[in-house]
Motif scaffolding. Structure first.
Motif, PDB file in Angstrom:
ATOM      1  N   MET A 157      11.270  41.842  61.206  1.00 51.69           N
ATOM      2  CA  MET A 157      11.848  43.132  60.859  1.00 51.69           C
ATOM      3  C   MET A 157      12.198  42.934  59.242  1.00 51.69           C
ATOM      4  O   MET A 157      12.541  41.932  58.798  1.00 51.69           O
ATOM      5  CB  MET A 157      13.195  43.313  61.767  1.00 51.69           C
ATOM      6  CG  MET A 157      13.909  44.406  61.542  1.00 51.69           C
ATOM      7  SD  MET A 157      15.147  44.666  62.302  1.00 51.69           S
ATOM      8  CE  MET A 157      15.762  46.385  61.697  1.00 51.69           C
ATOM      9  N   GLN A 158      12.240  44.095  58.605  1.00 50.42           N
ATOM     10  CA  GLN A 158      12.533  44.306  57.472  1.00 50.42           C
ATOM     11  C   GLN A 158      13.546  45.342  57.110  1.00 50.42           C
ATOM     12  O   GLN A 158      13.170  46.329  57.653  1.00 50.42           O
ATOM     13  CB  GLN A 158      11.406  44.501  56.470  1.00 50.42           C
ATOM     14  CG  GLN A 158      11.669  44.730  55.034  1.00 50.42           C
ATOM     15  CD  GLN A 158      10.334  45.117  54.333  1.00 50.42           C
ATOM     16  OE1 GLN A 158       9.338  44.508  54.545  1.00 50.42           O
ATOM     17  NE2 GLN A 158      10.339  45.976  53.353  1.00 50.42           N
ATOM     18  N   ILE A 159      14.406  45.123  56.223  1.00 54.34           N
ATOM     19  CA  ILE A 159      15.397  46.306  55.773  1.00 54.34           C
ATOM     20  C   ILE A 159      15.765  46.194  54.508  1.00 54.34           C
ATOM     21  O   ILE A 159      15.917  44.894  53.755  1.00 54.34           O
ATOM     22  CB  ILE A 159      16.759  46.044  56.653  1.00 54.34           C
ATOM     23  CG1 ILE A 159      17.748  47.214  56.557  1.00 54.34           C
ATOM     24  CG2 ILE A 159      17.385  44.808  56.483  1.00 54.34           C
ATOM     25  CD1 ILE A 159      18.867  47.288  57.672  1.00 54.34           C
ATOM     26  N   ASP A 160      15.871  47.406  53.882  1.00 57.39           N
ATOM     27  CA  ASP A 160      16.072  47.697  52.448  1.00 57.39           C
ATOM     28  C   ASP A 160      17.520  47.837  52.072  1.00 57.39           C
ATOM     29  O   ASP A 160      17.885  48.960  52.883  1.00 57.39           O
ATOM     30  CB  ASP A 160      15.065  48.690  51.933  1.00 57.39           C
ATOM     31  CG  ASP A 160      13.572  48.037  51.874  1.00 57.39           C
ATOM     32  OD1 ASP A 160      13.521  46.845  51.613  1.00 57.39           O
ATOM     33  OD2 ASP A 160      12.541  48.907  51.873  1.00 57.39           O
ATOM     34  N   PHE A 161      18.157  47.329  51.174  1.00 55.84           N
ATOM     35  CA  PHE A 161      19.177  47.695  50.725  1.00 55.84           C
ATOM     36  C   PHE A 161      19.302  47.970  49.158  1.00 55.84           C
ATOM     37  O   PHE A 161      18.681  47.601  48.316  1.00 55.84           O
ATOM     38  CB  PHE A 161      20.452  46.556  51.016  1.00 55.84           C
ATOM     39  CG  PHE A 161      20.792  46.153  52.403  1.00 55.84           C
ATOM     40  CD1 PHE A 161      21.709  46.819  53.114  1.00 55.84           C
ATOM     41  CD2 PHE A 161      19.865  45.224  52.972  1.00 55.84           C
ATOM     42  CE1 PHE A 161      22.062  46.333  54.257  1.00 55.84           C
ATOM     43  CE2 PHE A 161      20.150  44.913  54.263  1.00 55.84           C
ATOM     44  CZ  PHE A 161      21.442  45.524  54.981  1.00 55.84           C
ATOM     45  N   THR A 162      20.448  48.806  48.742  1.00 60.46           N
ATOM     46  CA  THR A 162      20.627  49.119  47.459  1.00 60.46           C
ATOM     47  C   THR A 162      21.897  48.181  47.035  1.00 60.46           C
ATOM     48  O   THR A 162      22.884  48.220  47.636  1.00 60.46           O
ATOM     49  CB  THR A 162      20.743  50.538  47.159  1.00 60.46           C
ATOM     50  OG1 THR A 162      19.830  51.283  47.415  1.00 60.46           O
ATOM     51  CG2 THR A 162      21.304  50.841  45.507  1.00 60.46           C
TER      52      THR A 162
ATOM     53  N   GLN B  26      20.957  53.248  54.676  1.00 55.56           N
ATOM     54  CA  GLN B  26      21.303  54.645  55.347  1.00 55.56           C
ATOM     55  C   GLN B  26      22.391  54.613  56.209  1.00 55.56           C
ATOM     56  O   GLN B  26      23.087  55.515  56.242  1.00 55.56           O
ATOM     57  CB  GLN B  26      19.880  54.938  56.289  1.00 55.56           C
ATOM     58  CG  GLN B  26      18.860  55.201  55.143  1.00 55.56           C
ATOM     59  CD  GLN B  26      17.573  55.359  56.070  1.00 55.56           C
ATOM     60  OE1 GLN B  26      17.632  54.686  57.134  1.00 55.56           O
ATOM     61  NE2 GLN B  26      16.407  55.627  55.392  1.00 55.56           N
ATOM     62  N   GLU B  27      22.761  53.563  56.846  1.00 52.58           N
ATOM     63  CA  GLU B  27      23.724  53.548  57.937  1.00 52.58           C
ATOM     64  C   GLU B  27      25.111  52.747  57.577  1.00 52.58           C
ATOM     65  O   GLU B  27      26.037  52.814  58.317  1.00 52.58           O
ATOM     66  CB  GLU B  27      23.208  52.954  59.156  1.00 52.58           C
ATOM     67  CG  GLU B  27      21.918  53.642  59.979  1.00 52.58           C
ATOM     68  CD  GLU B  27      21.307  52.949  60.860  1.00 52.58           C
ATOM     69  OE1 GLU B  27      21.869  51.863  61.360  1.00 52.58           O
ATOM     70  OE2 GLU B  27      19.970  53.352  61.311  1.00 52.58           O
ATOM     71  N   GLN B  28      24.849  51.912  56.683  1.00 54.18           N
ATOM     72  CA  GLN B  28      26.121  50.965  56.552  1.00 54.18           C
ATOM     73  C   GLN B  28      26.363  50.646  54.856  1.00 54.18           C
ATOM     74  O   GLN B  28      25.481  50.771  54.238  1.00 54.18           O
ATOM     75  CB  GLN B  28      26.026  49.692  57.060  1.00 54.18           C
ATOM     76  CG  GLN B  28      27.177  48.845  57.008  1.00 54.18           C
ATOM     77  CD  GLN B  28      28.150  49.262  58.025  1.00 54.18           C
ATOM     78  OE1 GLN B  28      28.189  50.120  58.952  1.00 54.18           O
ATOM     79  NE2 GLN B  28      29.528  49.103  57.709  1.00 54.18           N
ATOM     80  N   ARG B  29      27.777  50.324  54.653  1.00 52.06           N
ATOM     81  CA  ARG B  29      28.120  50.166  53.154  1.00 52.06           C
ATOM     82  C   ARG B  29      28.875  48.915  53.103  1.00 52.06           C
ATOM     83  O   ARG B  29      29.614  48.936  54.141  1.00 52.06           O
ATOM     84  CB  ARG B  29      28.920  51.508  52.635  1.00 52.06           C
ATOM     85  CG  ARG B  29      29.217  51.180  51.109  1.00 52.06           C
ATOM     86  CD  ARG B  29      29.990  52.587  50.650  1.00 52.06           C
ATOM     87  NE  ARG B  29      30.788  52.151  49.665  1.00 52.06           N
ATOM     88  CZ  ARG B  29      30.572  52.430  48.178  1.00 52.06           C
ATOM     89  NH1 ARG B  29      29.454  52.913  47.835  1.00 52.06           N
ATOM     90  NH2 ARG B  29      31.576  52.288  47.558  1.00 52.06           N
TER      91      ARG B  29
ATOM     92  N   TYR C 183      26.808  42.093  60.164  1.00 48.36           N
ATOM     93  CA  TYR C 183      26.238  43.424  60.602  1.00 48.36           C
ATOM     94  C   TYR C 183      24.963  43.368  61.262  1.00 48.36           C
ATOM     95  O   TYR C 183      24.923  43.946  62.240  1.00 48.36           O
ATOM     96  CB  TYR C 183      26.443  44.248  59.197  1.00 48.36           C
ATOM     97  CG  TYR C 183      25.469  45.632  59.729  1.00 48.36           C
ATOM     98  CD1 TYR C 183      25.985  46.678  60.412  1.00 48.36           C
ATOM     99  CD2 TYR C 183      24.211  45.894  59.015  1.00 48.36           C
ATOM    100  CE1 TYR C 183      25.507  47.738  60.513  1.00 48.36           C
ATOM    101  CE2 TYR C 183      23.380  46.876  59.380  1.00 48.36           C
ATOM    102  CZ  TYR C 183      24.332  47.974  60.114  1.00 48.36           C
ATOM    103  OH  TYR C 183      23.567  49.160  60.120  1.00 48.36           O
ATOM    104  N   LEU C 184      23.880  42.642  60.665  1.00 46.85           N
ATOM    105  CA  LEU C 184      22.725  42.597  61.193  1.00 46.85           C
ATOM    106  C   LEU C 184      22.624  41.970  62.678  1.00 46.85           C
ATOM    107  O   LEU C 184      22.051  42.357  63.501  1.00 46.85           O
ATOM    108  CB  LEU C 184      21.842  42.003  60.252  1.00 46.85           C
ATOM    109  CG  LEU C 184      21.408  42.584  59.078  1.00 46.85           C
ATOM    110  CD1 LEU C 184      20.591  41.611  58.159  1.00 46.85           C
ATOM    111  CD2 LEU C 184      20.603  43.888  59.211  1.00 46.85           C
ATOM    112  N   SER C 185      23.478  40.791  62.763  1.00 38.99           N
ATOM    113  CA  SER C 185      23.490  40.114  64.286  1.00 38.99           C
ATOM    114  C   SER C 185      24.166  41.092  65.095  1.00 38.99           C
ATOM    115  O   SER C 185      23.749  40.662  66.310  1.00 38.99           O
ATOM    116  CB  SER C 185      24.329  38.838  63.782  1.00 38.99           C
ATOM    117  OG  SER C 185      25.713  39.253  63.584  1.00 38.99           O
ATOM    118  N   LYS C 186      25.003  42.114  64.716  1.00 34.50           N
ATOM    119  CA  LYS C 186      25.515  42.947  65.769  1.00 34.50           C
ATOM    120  C   LYS C 186      24.384  44.145  66.121  1.00 34.50           C
ATOM    121  O   LYS C 186      24.700  44.855  66.859  1.00 34.50           O
ATOM    122  CB  LYS C 186      26.719  43.478  65.235  1.00 34.50           C
ATOM    123  CG  LYS C 186      27.886  42.324  65.391  1.00 34.50           C
ATOM    124  CD  LYS C 186      29.418  42.891  64.846  1.00 34.50           C
ATOM    125  CE  LYS C 186      30.419  41.797  64.835  1.00 34.50           C
ATOM    126  NZ  LYS C 186      31.589  42.315  64.420  1.00 34.50           N
TER     127      LYS C 186
END
Length: 79
Positions: free
Chosen positions: A1-6, A19-22, A38-41
């Protein structure tokens, strides 16, 4: 799985969001731990590749001696 953050920086805090968390932290290490928790949950995948791209519009004046892409990073989290 891949996720992009700023990835960003304001005042004396590192900030990371999608999009969903800060997330807000005093250090990049603390930020990484918050993201991992966060990802583990929230994800079902045991392996997550996270891409962090620095928001140049928020680049602090005192960091301009560096290039913003120095702060881009990729982390593979094993959850």
């Amino acid at each position: 799985m891949q996720i992009d953050f700023t990835l960003s920086f304001e005042g004396y805090k590192w900030i990371c969001y999608h999009q969903e968390q800060r997330f807000v932290a005093d250090s990049l290490d603390d930020l990484d731990q918050q993201v991992k928790k966060y990802l583990s949950k929230t994800v079902t995948s045991r392996k997550v590749e996270a891409h962090f791209l620095f928001d140049f519009d928020k680049f602090p004046v005192w960091m301009r001696q560096y290039m913003s892409h120095y702060f881009n990073k990729n982390i593979v989290y094993t959850l």
